[in-house]
Write an enzyme that holds these catalytic residues in place. Sequence first.
Site, PDB file in Angstrom:
ATOM      1  N   GLY A  67       0.883  -1.096   0.100  1.00  0.00           N
ATOM      2  CA  GLY A  67       0.137  -0.021  -0.048  1.00  0.00           C
ATOM      3  C   GLY A  67       0.820   1.123  -0.044  1.00  0.00           C
ATOM      4  N   GLY A 116       0.259  -5.188   0.583  1.00  0.00           N
ATOM      5  CA  GLY A 116      -0.837  -4.958  -0.052  1.00  0.00           C
ATOM      6  C   GLY A 116      -0.790  -5.619  -1.582  1.00  0.00           C
ATOM      7  CD  GLU A 139       2.499  -5.719   5.595  1.00  0.00           C
ATOM      8  OE1 GLU A 139       3.199  -6.859   6.207  1.00  0.00           O
ATOM      9  OE2 GLU A 139       2.000  -5.799   4.650  1.00  0.00           O
ATOM     10  CG  ASP A 147      -2.667  -4.758   6.328  1.00  0.00           C
ATOM     11  OD1 ASP A 147      -1.682  -5.055   5.598  1.00  0.00           O
ATOM     12  OD2 ASP A 147      -3.139  -3.604   6.243  1.00  0.00           O
TER      13      ASP A 147
HETATM   14  C1  QUE Z   1       7.379  -2.796   4.610  1.00  0.00           C
HETATM   15  C2  QUE Z   1       6.192  -2.352   3.945  1.00  0.00           C
HETATM   16  C3  QUE Z   1       6.292  -1.526   2.710  1.00  0.00           C
HETATM   17  C4  QUE Z   1       7.560  -1.207   2.484  1.00  0.00           C
HETATM   18  C5  QUE Z   1       8.584  -1.730   3.237  1.00  0.00           C
HETATM   19  C6  QUE Z   1       8.416  -2.484   4.209  1.00  0.00           C
HETATM   20  C7  QUE Z   1       4.937  -1.263   2.006  1.00  0.00           C
HETATM   21  C8  QUE Z   1       5.376  -0.428   0.991  1.00  0.00           C
HETATM   22  C9  QUE Z   1       6.681   0.086   0.420  1.00  0.00           C
HETATM   23  C10 QUE Z   1       6.892   0.839  -0.559  1.00  0.00           C
HETATM   24  C11 QUE Z   1       8.170   0.579  -1.389  1.00  0.00           C
HETATM   25  C12 QUE Z   1       8.325   1.585  -2.123  1.00  0.00           C
HETATM   26  C13 QUE Z   1       7.977   2.578  -2.669  1.00  0.00           C
HETATM   27  C14 QUE Z   1       6.669   2.894  -1.848  1.00  0.00           C
HETATM   28  C15 QUE Z   1       6.414   1.902  -1.028  1.00  0.00           C
HETATM   29  O1  QUE Z   1       7.844  -0.533   1.289  1.00  0.00           O
HETATM   30  O2  QUE Z   1       3.853  -1.404   2.262  1.00  0.00           O
HETATM   31  O3  QUE Z   1       6.088   3.977  -2.143  1.00  0.00           O
HETATM   32  O4  QUE Z   1       8.175   3.634  -3.572  1.00  0.00           O
HETATM   33  O5  QUE Z   1       4.377   0.355   0.200  1.00  0.00           O
HETATM   34  O6  QUE Z   1       9.690  -2.915   4.788  1.00  0.00           O
HETATM   35  O7  QUE Z   1       4.838  -2.744   4.588  1.00  0.00           O
END
Ligand code: QUE
Length: 357
Positions: A67, A116, A139, A147
């Site tokens: 997400g 997500g 997460e 989740d």
């Molecule tokens: C745990 C997570 C997420 C994560 C890293 C974690 C997550 C998520 C992102 C993410 C990665 C790159 C992006 C971004 C989000 O990393 O849920 O916008 O460019 O979306 O250790 O839950």
Amino acid sequence: MTGQNGIHIESRGRAGIITLDRPRALNALTHGMILAMGRALRDFAADEAIAHVVLRSAHEKAFCAGGDVRAMAELGHGGHAEAARAFWRDEYTLNHAISVFPKPFVSLVDGLCFGGGFGISGHGAFRVAGEKLGFAMPEVAIGLFPDVGATHVLPRLPGWTGTWLALTGARIGMSDAVALGLYTHHVPAERWDDLVAALAEGDAMAPTLDRFAVVPPAPALGALYPEIDRIFAGGTLPAIVAALEHAATGEGDLAAFAAAQLATLRRVCPTSVFIAFEQMRRGPGLDLAGCLRLEFRVVSRVLEGHDFYEGVRAVLIDKDQSPTWRPDRLEAIDPAAITALFDAPLADELILPAGFA
Ligand code: QUE
């Protein structure tokens, strides 16, 4: 084809196709993408020309990194926690809608699939993994918890592998993800265009996937599964930590593995680890809707705390990888405070339809 804001929706022959396309954020799901996917599913369900639906990414590097937690942390931090809660409410509603979608639904998953990303693929009946899959529910590293229905899926994996994945956020490759049943088929990514073409022609989903599927290599971590089961079957978190400490004192691959898991458990958010453990305890007795309802309670309360904002800051914004958790040690967590996150109903609980609506 309609394309906007990170997602493309198209009909190609008998196939409805949803393509994630937000490469600068590894296809992390925005609220707009989630709402667009929900609308597309309703349209495809009602359209008699559509026999089945394909969900895929436009980019081989990532299916979906999760997400858009960075945006959610900004909202919560800026006094707009209700907008963040609306995101999660709509995300979990989509996860559930996929599980009850009335036509065959397949996700084609290669590259990163975190959190997500699994929520929009893992509840469909057909789940195809490419050879470069990197799966994790990470997460706990950002002060959140696994989740999107992980409360339902992970405790149903073989042995105690799901508990291991939930508590540590461990990343696994295609061979393990298929061996554990997270994915139903391995089809090499170079064959996906032909697979989609066959589905567009109207070929039936199950036999078409069987026709394209290739037997994956033996699971890379297969030798560790019995050890994972032995260690993570411990009935309490202190017992799991003690089993890891004991295993880490030995020599060889098992000791190295145990030491690495222990280091991870000591680095990630202590409250998140306790939440994840409680999820694995409760999930076996609940259906997916019940699991998502509990997760919505917990995420609503996590948004009122400190750790999620600190985790997103340390891992995704400043990238210093040095979060300051509160409380800061597993030993400092009050288990009664954790069960309260799950037990106390919200004034506005997540309500899901009985079927696809
Ligand atoms: C745990 C997570 C997420 C994560 C890293 C974690 C997550 C998520 C992102 C993410 C990665 C790159 C992006 C971004 C989000 O990393 O849920 O916008 O460019 O979306 O250790 O839950």
